[in-house]
Design a protein around this motif. Structure first.
Motif, mmCIF file in Angstrom:
data_model
loop_
_atom_site.group_PDB
_atom_site.id
_atom_site.type_symbol
_atom_site.label_atom_id
_atom_site.label_comp_id
_atom_site.label_asym_id
_atom_site.label_seq_id
_atom_site.Cartn_x
_atom_site.Cartn_y
_atom_site.Cartn_z
ATOM 1 N N HIS A 138 79.790 -25.649 -50.407
ATOM 2 C CA HIS A 138 79.643 -25.734 -51.871
ATOM 3 C C HIS A 138 80.941 -25.389 -52.618
ATOM 4 C CE1 HIS A 138 74.987 -25.265 -51.620
ATOM 5 N NE2 HIS A 138 75.349 -26.534 -51.615
ATOM 6 N N HIS B 242 80.214 -21.911 -46.343
ATOM 7 C CA HIS B 242 79.536 -23.215 -46.430
ATOM 8 C C HIS B 242 80.341 -24.097 -47.373
ATOM 9 C CE1 HIS B 242 77.937 -20.952 -49.816
ATOM 10 N NE2 HIS B 242 77.468 -22.047 -50.367
ATOM 11 N N ASP C 30 75.852 -17.764 -48.960
ATOM 12 C CA ASP C 30 74.692 -17.950 -49.840
ATOM 13 C C ASP C 30 73.361 -17.828 -49.096
ATOM 14 O OD1 ASP C 30 76.172 -18.049 -52.070
ATOM 15 O OD2 ASP C 30 75.929 -20.193 -52.480
ATOM 16 N N HIS D 112 82.484 -21.992 -53.490
ATOM 17 C CA HIS D 112 82.948 -21.160 -52.356
ATOM 18 C C HIS D 112 84.181 -21.765 -51.684
ATOM 19 C CE1 HIS D 112 79.249 -18.578 -52.127
ATOM 20 N NE2 HIS D 112 78.805 -19.589 -52.835
HETATM 21 ZN ZN LIG Z 1 76.089 -22.327 -52.047
#
Ligand SMILES: [Zn+2]
Length: 282
Positions: A90, A88, A173, A93
């Motif tokens: 964020h 994803h 996550d 990451h």
């Molecule tokens: Zn995340």
């Protein structure tokens, strides 16, 4: 009031400490199963597939850690990096995307590219270059790496990664082994979608699967089942309270209850988890 300011102070301290210690942070390597390894350190957990034919990286933490991540990978297997996957968008990451984009193509759900490119300070090199809507399978040596997108869970661009031969699941996550989950409502996440995503992973992986969570330690299906139960319990509890006309502050004051209050942690406290549930379910 005291509790609030103490919490804010604790938060500030931990942010300062993490900025300061990023340069000194260690990246540790642990075998998950077969050719799949977990790299731990500040930020989201990394998965590495290490084969004679090359390496595949799932997530890449923060930019200052890029070289350390590369060193850790090379210790496992000194072969070229072939593919990078973002679970994803964020920053904990995808922070080293720019560094690794010069070595291998980055794969992600199309919303990851959209969200990263809408950040004001983004670099073009940081963007995934292969995007998909539902998923894609990458074949490397004799491993089959299945990337599956699930709608509206942690964000609206989540992918979970299943290494079929090694029987290892990297959840991104969609699993916080450390406690209550972060559901990013502002980035298209939802608590019911999150629960559906966890259930989907449970239904589509073998019982003896080894799990690399987005945050926390290497674990197994039992802990993911417990996590699903906790989310279901939380949704039911808050839905009932809202149906009975309770306000956000009443829901927070009532608490999550004895069974799950120990899952409160620095980033997602019991209060934040309850407020997320109220905001999404009301
Ligand atoms: Zn995340």
């Amino acid at each position: 009031m005291f509790k609030k300011s103490l919490m804010a102070l604790t938060m500030m301290l931990s942010i300062n400490v993490s900025a300061q210690t990023m340069a000194d942070a260690d990246i540790t390597v642990q075998q998950a199963a077969g050719d799949v390894y977990m790299l731990k350190g500040p930020g989201g957990n990394i998965g590495v597939l290490a084969t004679d034919k090359g390496l595949l990286l799932v997530d890449d933490k923060f930019a200052p850690l890029a070289e350390k991540i590369e060193t850790a990978m090379m210790v496992v297997e000194d072969k070229p990096l072939k593919y990078v996957v973002n679970t994803h968008y964020h920053g904990d990451h995808t922070g080293s995307n720019k560094f690794f984009s010069h070595k291998a193509p980055i794969f992600a759900h199309e919303n990851v590219r959209t969200r990263l490119s809408s950040k004001k300070d983004h670099h073009a090199e940081s963007l995934p270059v292969v995007t998909y809507k539902e998923g894609i399978t990458i074949h490397l040596d004799n491993e089959e790496v299945q990337l599956t997108h699930l709608p509206s869970g942690h964000t609206d661009g989540d992918t979970y990664v299943y290494f079929k031969k090694a029987n290892v699941l990297h959840t991104g996550d969609l699993f916080f082994e450390v406690g209550f989950p972060y559901v990013d409502l502002k980035s298209g996440g939802s608590v019911k979608g999150y629960l559906a995503a966890v259930n989907h992973m449970l239904e589509n992986t073998p019982d003896d699967v080894i799990i690399i969570p987005g945050h926390g330690k290497l674990t197994n299906k039992k802990s993911l089942i417990d996590f699903a139960k906790m989310i279901k319990f939380s949704i039911d509890k808050v839905s009932q309270a809202l149906a009975a006309g309770k306000s956000e502050s009443e829901v927070v004051a009532a608490g999550i209850g004895e069974k799950y209050q120990h899952l409160s942690w620095a980033f997602i406290t019991e209060e934040k988890w309850l407020k997320t549930l109220v905001a999404d379910l009301k």
